[in-house]
Design a protein around this motif. Structure first.
Motif, PDB file in Angstrom:
ATOM      1  N   GLU A   1       1.098  -0.780   0.193  1.00 55.44           N
ATOM      2  CA  GLU A   1       0.186   0.249   0.052  1.00 55.44           C
ATOM      3  C   GLU A   1       0.989   1.446  -0.210  1.00 55.44           C
ATOM      4  OE1 GLU A   1      -4.673   0.280   1.703  1.00 55.44           O
ATOM      5  OE2 GLU A   1      -2.590   0.801   3.158  1.00 55.44           O
ATOM      6  N   THR A   2       0.385   2.473  -0.377  1.00 57.28           N
ATOM      7  CA  THR A   2       1.262   3.761  -0.708  1.00 57.28           C
ATOM      8  C   THR A   2       0.546   3.799  -1.060  1.00 57.28           C
ATOM      9  OG1 THR A   2       2.723   4.690  -2.339  1.00 57.28           O
ATOM     10  CG2 THR A   2       1.732   3.330  -3.170  1.00 57.28           C
ATOM     11  N   ASP A   3       0.611   5.973  -0.304  1.00 58.00           N
ATOM     12  CA  ASP A   3      -0.494   6.941  -0.864  1.00 58.00           C
ATOM     13  C   ASP A   3       0.133   7.372  -2.044  1.00 58.00           C
ATOM     14  OD1 ASP A   3      -1.186   7.456   2.442  1.00 58.00           O
ATOM     15  OD2 ASP A   3       0.147   8.565   2.702  1.00 58.00           O
ATOM     16  N   ASP A   4       0.774   7.059  -3.032  1.00 61.26           N
ATOM     17  CA  ASP A   4       0.671   7.522  -4.147  1.00 61.26           C
ATOM     18  C   ASP A   4       0.871   6.717  -5.278  1.00 61.26           C
ATOM     19  OD1 ASP A   4       1.050   9.453  -6.147  1.00 61.26           O
ATOM     20  OD2 ASP A   4       2.533  10.967  -5.232  1.00 61.26           O
ATOM     21  N   VAL A   5       0.396   5.937  -6.074  1.00 58.69           N
ATOM     22  CA  VAL A   5       0.771   4.838  -6.753  1.00 58.69           C
ATOM     23  C   VAL A   5       0.783   5.563  -8.157  1.00 58.69           C
ATOM     24  CG1 VAL A   5      -0.325   3.381  -8.008  1.00 58.69           C
ATOM     25  CG2 VAL A   5      -1.748   3.591  -6.022  1.00 58.69           C
ATOM     26  N   GLY A   6       0.954   7.143  -8.430  1.00 58.25           N
ATOM     27  CA  GLY A   6       0.937   7.983  -9.474  1.00 58.25           C
ATOM     28  C   GLY A   6       2.688   7.826  -9.207  1.00 58.25           C
ATOM     29  N   ALA A   7       3.341   8.362  -8.115  1.00 59.41           N
ATOM     30  CA  ALA A   7       4.893   8.357  -7.801  1.00 59.41           C
ATOM     31  C   ALA A   7       5.751   7.183  -8.639  1.00 59.41           C
ATOM     32  CB  ALA A   7       5.300   8.489  -6.544  1.00 59.41           C
ATOM     33  N   LEU A   8       5.041   5.565  -6.928  1.00 56.31           N
ATOM     34  CA  LEU A   8       5.593   4.920  -8.072  1.00 56.31           C
ATOM     35  C   LEU A   8       5.670   4.464  -9.217  1.00 56.31           C
ATOM     36  CD1 LEU A   8       6.952   2.200  -6.504  1.00 56.31           C
ATOM     37  CD2 LEU A   8       5.062   1.445  -5.799  1.00 56.31           C
ATOM     38  N   GLU A   9       4.364   5.035  -9.832  1.00 53.97           N
ATOM     39  CA  GLU A   9       4.583   4.233 -11.450  1.00 53.97           C
ATOM     40  C   GLU A   9       5.809   5.324 -11.730  1.00 53.97           C
ATOM     41  OE1 GLU A   9       0.543   5.369 -14.345  1.00 53.97           O
ATOM     42  OE2 GLU A   9       1.002   6.316 -13.173  1.00 53.97           O
ATOM     43  N   LYS A  10       6.071   6.946 -11.858  1.00 52.94           N
ATOM     44  CA  LYS A  10       6.469   6.969 -12.255  1.00 52.94           C
ATOM     45  C   LYS A  10       8.275   6.929 -12.523  1.00 52.94           C
ATOM     46  CE  LYS A  10       4.366  12.159 -11.845  1.00 52.94           C
ATOM     47  NZ  LYS A  10       4.297  13.290 -11.614  1.00 52.94           N
ATOM     48  N   ARG A  11       8.780   5.889 -10.894  1.00 57.86           N
ATOM     49  CA  ARG A  11      10.023   5.309 -10.101  1.00 57.86           C
ATOM     50  C   ARG A  11       9.906   3.981 -11.319  1.00 57.86           C
ATOM     51  NH1 ARG A  11      11.305   6.161  -4.738  1.00 57.86           N
ATOM     52  NH2 ARG A  11      12.680   4.313  -5.370  1.00 57.86           N
ATOM     53  N   LEU A  12       8.579   3.240 -12.004  1.00 55.82           N
ATOM     54  CA  LEU A  12       8.866   2.117 -12.669  1.00 55.82           C
ATOM     55  C   LEU A  12       9.181   2.542 -13.972  1.00 55.82           C
ATOM     56  CD1 LEU A  12       6.169   0.834 -11.130  1.00 55.82           C
ATOM     57  CD2 LEU A  12       7.994  -0.922 -11.019  1.00 55.82           C
ATOM     58  N   GLN A  13       9.010   4.396 -14.720  1.00 55.30           N
ATOM     59  CA  GLN A  13       8.918   4.234 -15.920  1.00 55.30           C
ATOM     60  C   GLN A  13      10.062   4.861 -15.103  1.00 55.30           C
ATOM     61  OE1 GLN A  13       5.849   7.513 -15.723  1.00 55.30           O
ATOM     62  NE2 GLN A  13       4.143   6.503 -16.523  1.00 55.30           N
ATOM     63  N   GLU A  14      11.271   4.644 -15.138  1.00 54.05           N
ATOM     64  CA  GLU A  14      12.114   6.290 -14.969  1.00 54.05           C
ATOM     65  C   GLU A  14      12.882   4.745 -15.121  1.00 54.05           C
ATOM     66  OE1 GLU A  14      12.883   8.437 -11.369  1.00 54.05           O
ATOM     67  OE2 GLU A  14      11.730   9.935 -11.983  1.00 54.05           O
ATOM     68  N   ARG A  15      12.956   3.303 -14.588  1.00 51.55           N
ATOM     69  CA  ARG A  15      13.460   2.356 -15.163  1.00 51.55           C
ATOM     70  C   ARG A  15      13.564   1.413 -15.402  1.00 51.55           C
ATOM     71  NH1 ARG A  15      13.811  -1.731 -11.943  1.00 51.55           N
ATOM     72  NH2 ARG A  15      16.309  -2.103 -11.808  1.00 51.55           N
ATOM     73  N   GLY A  16      12.627   1.809 -16.757  1.00 48.50           N
ATOM     74  CA  GLY A  16      12.477   0.947 -18.132  1.00 48.50           C
ATOM     75  C   GLY A  16      11.350  -0.220 -17.797  1.00 48.50           C
ATOM     76  N   ALA A  17      10.641  -0.402 -16.202  1.00 48.08           N
ATOM     77  CA  ALA A  17      10.430  -1.616 -15.157  1.00 48.08           C
ATOM     78  C   ALA A  17       8.901  -1.872 -16.534  1.00 48.08           C
ATOM     79  CB  ALA A  17       9.913  -1.362 -13.874  1.00 48.08           C
ATOM     80  N   ARG A  18       8.397  -2.987 -16.276  1.00 48.08           N
ATOM     81  CA  ARG A  18       7.653  -3.131 -16.696  1.00 48.08           C
ATOM     82  C   ARG A  18       5.853  -3.430 -15.769  1.00 48.08           C
ATOM     83  NH1 ARG A  18       5.823  -9.209 -19.660  1.00 48.08           N
ATOM     84  NH2 ARG A  18       3.517  -9.255 -20.981  1.00 48.08           N
ATOM     85  N   PHE A  19       4.625  -3.394 -16.262  1.00 51.50           N
ATOM     86  CA  PHE A  19       4.182  -3.087 -15.007  1.00 51.50           C
ATOM     87  C   PHE A  19       2.749  -2.806 -15.803  1.00 51.50           C
ATOM     88  CE2 PHE A  19       4.763   1.390 -15.801  1.00 51.50           C
ATOM     89  CZ  PHE A  19       4.082   1.781 -15.463  1.00 51.50           C
ATOM     90  N   ALA A  20       1.183  -3.008 -15.394  1.00 50.36           N
ATOM     91  CA  ALA A  20       0.310  -2.536 -15.369  1.00 50.36           C
ATOM     92  C   ALA A  20      -0.520  -1.771 -14.223  1.00 50.36           C
ATOM     93  CB  ALA A  20      -0.040  -3.717 -15.927  1.00 50.36           C
ATOM     94  N   ALA A  21      -1.018  -0.628 -15.426  1.00 49.35           N
ATOM     95  CA  ALA A  21      -1.815   0.090 -14.651  1.00 49.35           C
ATOM     96  C   ALA A  21      -3.342  -0.403 -14.467  1.00 49.35           C
ATOM     97  CB  ALA A  21      -1.602   2.092 -14.536  1.00 49.35           C
ATOM     98  N   HIS A  22      -3.645  -0.693 -13.394  1.00 50.63           N
ATOM     99  CA  HIS A  22      -4.896  -1.275 -13.458  1.00 50.63           C
ATOM    100  C   HIS A  22      -6.609  -0.936 -13.186  1.00 50.63           C
ATOM    101  CE1 HIS A  22      -7.526  -5.273 -12.753  1.00 50.63           C
ATOM    102  NE2 HIS A  22      -7.814  -4.339 -12.097  1.00 50.63           N
ATOM    103  N   ARG A  23      -6.414   0.016 -12.314  1.00 46.46           N
ATOM    104  CA  ARG A  23      -7.295   0.592 -11.360  1.00 46.46           C
ATOM    105  C   ARG A  23      -7.166   2.243 -11.704  1.00 46.46           C
ATOM    106  NH1 ARG A  23      -9.046  -3.848  -8.295  1.00 46.46           N
ATOM    107  NH2 ARG A  23     -11.002  -5.085  -9.077  1.00 46.46           N
ATOM    108  N   ARG A  24      -8.307   3.243 -12.521  1.00 45.64           N
ATOM    109  CA  ARG A  24      -8.359   4.588 -12.079  1.00 45.64           C
ATOM    110  C   ARG A  24      -9.547   5.042 -11.390  1.00 45.64           C
ATOM    111  NH1 ARG A  24      -3.309   6.847 -13.655  1.00 45.64           N
ATOM    112  NH2 ARG A  24      -2.254   5.823 -15.974  1.00 45.64           N
ATOM    113  N   ASP A  25      -9.513   5.962 -10.291  1.00 41.68           N
ATOM    114  CA  ASP A  25     -11.041   6.651 -10.137  1.00 41.68           C
ATOM    115  C   ASP A  25     -11.137   7.751 -10.160  1.00 41.68           C
ATOM    116  OD1 ASP A  25      -9.222   6.901  -7.997  1.00 41.68           O
ATOM    117  OD2 ASP A  25     -10.062   5.573  -6.897  1.00 41.68           O
ATOM    118  N   GLU A  26     -11.739   9.112  -9.094  1.00 36.88           N
ATOM    119  CA  GLU A  26     -11.462  10.146  -9.289  1.00 36.88           C
ATOM    120  C   GLU A  26     -10.433  11.039  -8.490  1.00 36.88           C
ATOM    121  OE1 GLU A  26     -15.282  10.431  -5.839  1.00 36.88           O
ATOM    122  OE2 GLU A  26     -15.035   8.748  -6.444  1.00 36.88           O
ATOM    123  N   ALA A  27      -9.747  10.545  -7.902  1.00 34.18           N
ATOM    124  CA  ALA A  27      -8.901  10.382  -7.228  1.00 34.18           C
ATOM    125  C   ALA A  27      -7.405  10.351  -8.005  1.00 34.18           C
ATOM    126  CB  ALA A  27      -8.835   9.879  -6.183  1.00 34.18           C
TER     127      ALA A  27
END
Length: 290
Positions: free
Chosen positions: A218-244
């Protein structure tokens, strides 16, 4: 008896390379390097959030070497904390569960836990570090979720009345969340039984049988973790988005030491953990603040 999902154990062939991955993905910090004698392993303990990630490299013949020889790098075991390890040892003995004691920890006989290698440690509060808050779930895929749920309630001293049923058509399973302390915490073992053998979890169970499949943080900021993964060129899948914003993603095993990792935003996992309104209220409150 169980208080937290305290640590995740990962078997690796190269602990130095593994340390870099854990640090870069989760912002984890090195705690110590020692040995886990019952596993025949050199152990690197890193902290991410308030949880420990134990990187296990073989130190001769033993369970870790056996795992690597059969499956390669991947999710080896799960660790849970208790307030009183001596009382836990007494309870396990009364339940007929074998274990080995070493350096204040209890290493359970793997035959007792449906393929989920388990270590029990003294609970200690920790100041969080890095990019996550904590690990809160390990997924134990089994052939009979009802048998596993009943056994875990008994040997781990859990209240089955607090458990939450779970089912996913998207991922092809049914089962139970063995919540340790709801509504205070999400910590649990997710027990899953396959309903669609053609999907990823089903194929995994066909290959390995009863075993650990993944873990969730669990994290307060999934988007920040997404950026860390993108910077590493790491493979991941964004699964759910909502109003926040981004609420959930999955880190591919190729990006994290052969381990599938789920990431959910704070409170979001209550959506499938028995209190969906709590998750929705949290998302609304976050959206209003942004």
């Amino acid at each position: 008896m169980l208080k937290r999902v305290d640590r995740i154990q990962i078997a690796v062939a190269d602990s130095n390379a593994a340390e870099r991955v854990v640090a870069e993905v989760f912002g984890a910090e090195l705690i110590r390097r020692d040995k886990a004698a019952p596993l025949g392993a050199r152990r690197t303990t890193m902290q991410a959030g308030t949880s420990f990630l134990e990187i296990l490299e073989p130190d001769g013949a033993g369970a870790v070497q056996g795992f690597l020889s059969k499956w390669g790098t991947g999710l080896f075991g799960a660790g849970f904390s208790v307030d009183d390890p001596a009382a836990a040892a007494d309870h396990l003995t009364k339940c007929g569960v074998g274990f080995e004691q070493s350096a204040g920890q209890l290493y359970l006989d793997a035959a007792a836990t449906f393929g989920m290698r388990t270590v029990i440690s003294q609970h200690r509060e920790r100041v969080p570090v890095g990019a996550i808050k904590w690990a809160y779930e390990v997924t134990n895929v089994v052939g009979d979720w009802q048998a596993a749920s009943a056994r875990y309630a008994r040997i781990f001293g859990l209240d089955a009345a607090k458990f939450s049923p779970i089912e996913s058509k998207d991922f092809g399973y049914t089962g139970m969340l063995t919540l340790f302390d709801p509504p205070a915490r999400l910590d649990r073992v997710e027990i899953t039984q396959i309903t669609d053998p053609n999907l990823a979890m089903g194929r995994f169970h066909q290959r390995r049988g009863d075993s650990l499949y993944m873990f969730f943080v669990e994290t307060d900021d999934v988007g920040a973790l997404e950026k860390r993964l993108q910077e590493r060129g790491a493979r991941f899948a964004a699964h759910r988005r909502d109003e926040a914003g981004l609420a959930e993603l999955f880190i591919h095993p190729s990006a994290f030491l052969g381990v599938l990792v789920g990431v959910s935003r704070t409170e979001h996992a209550w959506l499938w953990s028995g209190d969906p309104q709590r998750a929705r209220r949290a998302a609304t409150a976050r959206a209003l603040k942004s």
